[in-house]
Design a protein around this motif. Structure first.
Motif, PDB file in Angstrom:
ATOM      1  N   ARG A 302     -12.067  40.091   2.244  1.00 21.08           N
ATOM      2  CA  ARG A 302     -12.783  40.589   3.417  1.00 21.08           C
ATOM      3  C   ARG A 302     -13.363  39.442   4.250  1.00 21.08           C
ATOM      4  O   ARG A 302     -13.640  39.621   5.427  1.00 21.08           O
ATOM      5  N   LEU A 303     -13.580  38.285   3.636  1.00 18.99           N
ATOM      6  CA  LEU A 303     -14.168  37.145   4.335  1.00 18.99           C
ATOM      7  C   LEU A 303     -13.126  36.150   4.835  1.00 18.99           C
ATOM      8  O   LEU A 303     -13.475  35.175   5.508  1.00 18.99           O
ATOM      9  N   ALA A 304     -11.869  36.390   4.517  1.00 21.60           N
ATOM     10  CA  ALA A 304     -10.836  35.384   4.793  1.00 21.60           C
ATOM     11  C   ALA A 304     -10.679  35.090   6.276  1.00 21.60           C
ATOM     12  O   ALA A 304     -10.225  34.007   6.654  1.00 21.60           O
ATOM     13  N   GLY A 305     -11.059  36.024   7.142  1.00 23.93           N
ATOM     14  CA  GLY A 305     -10.930  35.795   8.566  1.00 23.93           C
ATOM     15  C   GLY A 305     -11.953  34.840   9.146  1.00 23.93           C
ATOM     16  O   GLY A 305     -11.814  34.393  10.284  1.00 23.93           O
ATOM     17  N   SER A 306     -13.005  34.525   8.380  1.00 26.57           N
ATOM     18  CA  SER A 306     -14.047  33.612   8.851  1.00 26.57           C
ATOM     19  C   SER A 306     -14.176  32.457   7.871  1.00 26.57           C
ATOM     20  O   SER A 306     -14.746  32.618   6.790  1.00 26.57           O
ATOM     21  N   ALA A 311     -16.419  29.982   3.015  1.00 30.85           N
ATOM     22  CA  ALA A 311     -16.990  28.820   2.329  1.00 30.85           C
ATOM     23  C   ALA A 311     -18.365  29.146   1.750  1.00 30.85           C
ATOM     24  O   ALA A 311     -18.677  28.784   0.611  1.00 30.85           O
ATOM     25  N   GLU A 312     -19.192  29.845   2.531  1.00 34.99           N
ATOM     26  CA  GLU A 312     -20.522  30.204   2.039  1.00 34.99           C
ATOM     27  C   GLU A 312     -20.421  31.163   0.851  1.00 34.99           C
ATOM     28  O   GLU A 312     -21.145  31.024  -0.150  1.00 34.99           O
ATOM     29  N   GLY A 313     -19.524  32.149   0.970  1.00 35.76           N
ATOM     30  CA  GLY A 313     -19.370  33.099  -0.129  1.00 35.76           C
ATOM     31  C   GLY A 313     -18.854  32.439  -1.392  1.00 35.76           C
ATOM     32  O   GLY A 313     -19.326  32.725  -2.494  1.00 35.76           O
ATOM     33  N   ALA A 500     -25.997  36.301   4.871  1.00 32.97           N
ATOM     34  CA  ALA A 500     -25.182  36.437   6.091  1.00 32.97           C
ATOM     35  C   ALA A 500     -23.873  37.137   5.842  1.00 32.97           C
ATOM     36  O   ALA A 500     -23.295  37.734   6.735  1.00 32.97           O
ATOM     37  N   VAL A 501     -23.432  37.098   4.575  1.00 32.18           N
ATOM     38  CA  VAL A 501     -22.151  37.755   4.261  1.00 32.18           C
ATOM     39  C   VAL A 501     -22.197  39.217   4.603  1.00 32.18           C
ATOM     40  O   VAL A 501     -21.202  39.838   4.978  1.00 32.18           O
TER      41      VAL A 501
END
Length: 504
Positions: A302-306, A311-313, A500-501
């Motif tokens: 779900r975070l791969a687009g950002s 990186a934070e996750g 922020a995630v």
């Protein structure tokens, strides 16, 4: 004369009747961060409960039913099964978790591909079981292989509803399913082991538990067990899945090639000791890392687009995993001999010689497995395959040399040498290409590794002074944990900081 109703007029005002209450505003959908945290909690509870149950079962079997030779046969069968499971559905099942859109459109094709490939694999291992068992110097493993590998076919079908549950972060349902699996498989294994079935009891228990898991997954994700075929979908699925299956096969070969080398070079008894030590070293990996991996891939996807959010996750997930794992690894490695003697009895004490090195390997594996999931989610499949291939190619000759030079301890030392000296730098480079810099990883690991070093020094010093009695071990372990907590306190803001995630 009838009043004229304008758009702004309210009939309740004309009649004097009270206005109907306003409907409550719709509740906002749960954020990604909330889903991940809830799923992670359930997954951790599930994993801890199941592993404690497996731990207790292993103690009963090792103390009262099975010896090192039987554990060696079981280790061989388990190794072959795990390697085959990595490729049994050709990697296409992960598309249900990773691909956008409604997965029910392509799930029937996924099921057909997975079931067909797993059935073919089982036919191949059924025919080749005598040759495989003979190659590993364990001809009595033939029947165990043929029974245990029935799990291939079951898994090829179950992976579709199971991946639907993973996609939806439904780890509460997974806990119920895993509990059914555990209860049935443990009951069958114990009954047959005490009846004298030896390693075959593990195989029959595994099949019974997997059947229960299949039924549970089908009930928890209704409508997902439908066969179908779309040639265009199949081509796209194979293009997505085959590289992942290859990477997964390489990853499991890395973890399990040592079993084959120990079995063929040192015999079944040494293999039994090594399997026990390796299983003990996997306690932290299974309890913490396995719980995280049930949600990490879906979360990273779900975070791969950002790149920044990814990186934070990853940094925060790595920090949590390492912080929770380091004290367990240090305690088990530093107190290896007394822990093995206390838990399994004097028969199994030789296994303790390999345990400290395997605990170090377990710590490295946790970071590498999380990096694996992150690289898959980020689409870095080529880098992942290259890293895993490099690991395997370098590992085999080192483990063979280690077995000849220093037995199972040499194998354990070879594992650590290759993992820390070659594989960790390779993963750091691959993560850097995905936008996750060395600074993020160093920040996540610095305080836990410092705390682990302090723990290890304290354990060594305190054991020399207080000895290895049970009260002394409790005192030493408690003091070492207290030192560790003090050392990692500065990292608490990083681990519990920005959410922020949730807004991604």
């Amino acid at each position: 004369m009838d009043s004229v109703r304008t758009p702004d007029s309210d009939p309740s005002e004309k009649s004097g009747a009270p206005a109907p209450p306003e409907p409550p505003p719709p509740s906002p959908p749960p954020s990604l961060g909330g889903k991940v945290r809830s799923a992670a909690r359930w997954s951790l509870i599930n994993t801890v409960v199941m592993r404690l149950g497996n731990f207790a079962t292993g103690i009963l079997l090792a103390r009262f039913a099975l010896g090192p030779a039987e554990w060696g046969v079981y280790g061989i069968a388990q190794t072959v099964l795990l390697v085959l499971l990595s490729a049994n559905e050709l990697g296409v099942g992960l598309a249900i978790v990773r691909w956008d859109g409604d997965p029910r459109r392509f799930a029937p094709t996924v099921l057909t591909l997975g079931a067909a490939s797993s059935a073919l694999l089982y036919a191949a291992i059924f025919v080749s079981a005598p040759a495989v068992a003979g190659l590993l110097d364990s001809p009595e493993a033939t029947g165990v292989l043929r029974v245990m590998c029935l799990c291939l076919v079951i898994d090829g079908v179950a992976q579709v509803p199971a991946n639907f549950l993973t996609r939806e972060f439904a780890q509460g349902k997974r806990m119920v399913i895993d509990a059914l699996n555990f209860v049935l498989s443990t009951a069958v294994t114990l009954v047959l082991a005490f009846a004298g079935w030896g390693a075959m009891s593990f195989a029959c228990g595994a099949v019974a538990g997997n059947v229960a898991a299949l039924i549970g997954c089908a009930l928890a994700a209704p409508g997902t067990l439908r066969f179908g075929w779309d040639p265009q979908q199949a081509r796209a699925l194979l293009g997505f899945g085959l590289p992942l299956a290859g990477a997964s096969l390489l990853a499991l070969a890395v973890v399990n090639v040592d079993t084959m080398i120990v079995g063929s070079s040192l015999g079944q008894v040494s293999l039994g000791f090594y399997v026990l030590a390796f299983n003990m070293s996997g306690w932290p990996v299974r309890i913490i890392s396995e719980a995280a991996r049930r949600v990490s891939f879906a979360g990273f996807s779900r975070l791969a687009g950002s790149p920044q959010a990814l990186a934070e996750g990853f940094g925060r997930a790595l920090g949590v995993l390492v912080t929770g794992t380091v004290p367990l690894c240090v305690l088990l490695g530093g107190l290896a001999a007394p822990v093995v003697h206390l838990v399994y009895g004097s028969t199994w004490v030789p296994a303790a010689a390999a345990l400290p090195w395997l605990m170090a390997l377990g710590l490295v594996r946790i970071g590498c497995e999380l990096a694996y999931d992150c690289l898959v989610a980020a689409g870095q499949r080529r880098s992942l395959i290259l890293v895993q291939a490099l690991w395997l190619v370098a590992l085999v000759p080192v483990l063979v040399a280690g077995a000849h030079l220093n037995g199972m301890v040499g194998v354990s030392q070879g594992h650590v040498l290759v993992a820390a000296g070659l594989v960790v730098p390779a993963f750091l480079y691959a993560l850097g290409r995905a936008g996750i810099g060395f600074g993020t990883i160093a920040r996540a690991c610095a305080w836990p590794l410092l705390g682990g070093a302090v723990m290890a020094l304290m354990l060594l010093a305190a054991r020399r002074i207080l000895g290895d009695s049970a009260p002394a071990l409790v005192l030493v372990g408690t003091g070492a944990l207290a030192c560790y907590v003090v050392c990692v306190l500065p990292s608490r803001r990083f681990l519990l900081g920005s959410r922020a995630v949730e807004t991604v």
